[in-house]
Design an enzyme around this catalytic site. Structure first.
Site, PDB file in Angstrom:
ATOM      1  N   SER A  51       0.820  -1.189  -0.040  1.00 31.36           N
ATOM      2  CA  SER A  51      -0.058   0.016  -0.164  1.00 31.36           C
ATOM      3  C   SER A  51       0.905   1.179  -0.085  1.00 31.36           C
ATOM      4  O   SER A  51       2.146   1.126   0.181  1.00 31.36           O
ATOM      5  CB  SER A  51      -0.996   0.150   1.222  1.00 31.36           C
ATOM      6  N   TYR A 103      -2.664  -1.365   9.966  1.00 34.02           N
ATOM      7  CA  TYR A 103      -2.427  -1.364   8.416  1.00 34.02           C
ATOM      8  C   TYR A 103      -1.233  -0.958   8.184  1.00 34.02           C
ATOM      9  O   TYR A 103      -0.677  -1.696   7.417  1.00 34.02           O
ATOM     10  CB  TYR A 103      -3.706  -0.899   7.895  1.00 34.02           C
TER      11      TYR A 103
END
Length: 259
Positions: free
Chosen positions: A162, A175
């Site tokens: 990401s 995350y």
């Protein structure tokens, strides 16, 4: 002969129905979003796809879509990555070996978002869940499957990162940390194998893509301004091809300027 491509050329890769002919590729999180589209795309490119996910009914929908297209029949592998232990993953590897003999590729797509909140307020149970699904299970499954990947001509492992993996962002907590760990995992696996095997470990950053996870993270965003999972498939297919055998330890951004 292997041809090295720039990242721009990878993003523009034109795949065909034979790009992954006769390959066996496992996709985690294959029941939804990018994982579902990747599984369908791999099948359309000639691969036999192993559909791994925690919800069998969703996997069956993907199975039926592939079957209806007259493509190589996939396999359904139900597994809850949050709860599965190493013994279960080794058992899964044994099943794949028995049925297929080897594995050409793994797409680690399954992930959970967790909470968007300051770390000092982050619920430890949620933190552990996110790290388990996004990092620990990824490590255990990869380790279990490496012998099968070694048996392939050029086994490809693709991790999903990401933008917050490369550039941690406030409030993204577990995350972001899990994606940092995944990028580090790909680097270490690469350093430990690149001179001795044909194995390759790379990361994909999908960027801003129209998925349910993105909608949860950015509820005020207009999803129709985003690329669809189908739009970013050239990178996903290319990294599984033999042409990409020389690409190791890289992070490929599907949308380099997007966050």
């Amino acid at each position: 002969m292997t041809t090295m491509r720039s990242h721009d050329a990878i993003r523009d890769f034109q795949f065909t129905k034979d790009s992954l002919k006769d390959k066996i590729i496992l996709v985690t999180g294959a029941g939804d979003g990018i994982g579902k589209v990747a599984a369908l795309t791999y099948a359309k490119c000639g691969a036999t796809v192993l559909l791994l996910g925690k919800t069998q009914s969703k996997l069956e929908v993907v199975y039926d879509e592939i079957e209806a297209l007259g493509l190589a029949l996939p396999a359904i592998l139900p597994m809850d990555l949050e709860r599965a232990d190493f013994a279960q993953m080794q058992k899964l590897a044994g099943l794949i070996e028995k049925e297929f003999g080897h594995l050409d590729g793994v797409l680690h797509n399954a992930a959970i978002l967790g909470a968007l909140t300051p770390l000092e307020m982050y619920d430890p149970i949620t933190f552990e869940q996110v790290m388990r699904v996004n990092m620990t299970a990824v490590f255990m499954l990869t380790q279990s499957l490496i012998p099968l990947l070694r048996a392939a001509r050029s086994g490809s492992v693709v991790f999903t990162s990401s933008s917050v993996g490369a550039r941690p962002r406030a409030f993204w907590g577990a995350y972001a940390l899990s994606k940092q760990a995944v990028e580090g995992m790909a680097t270490i696996f690469t350093q430990e194998t690149q001179n001795m095997t044909a194995l390759r470990f790379n990361c994909i950053n999908p960027g801003a893509t129209r998925t349910n996870m993105r909608a949860h993270a950015f509820p005020g965003e207009d999803p129709y301004t985003l690329k669809t999972p189908e739009d970013i498939m050239p990178v996903y297919v290319y990294l599984m091809t033999d042409e990409a055998s020389g690409i190791k330890g890289q992070v490929i951004d599907c949308q380099p300027k997007n966050t």
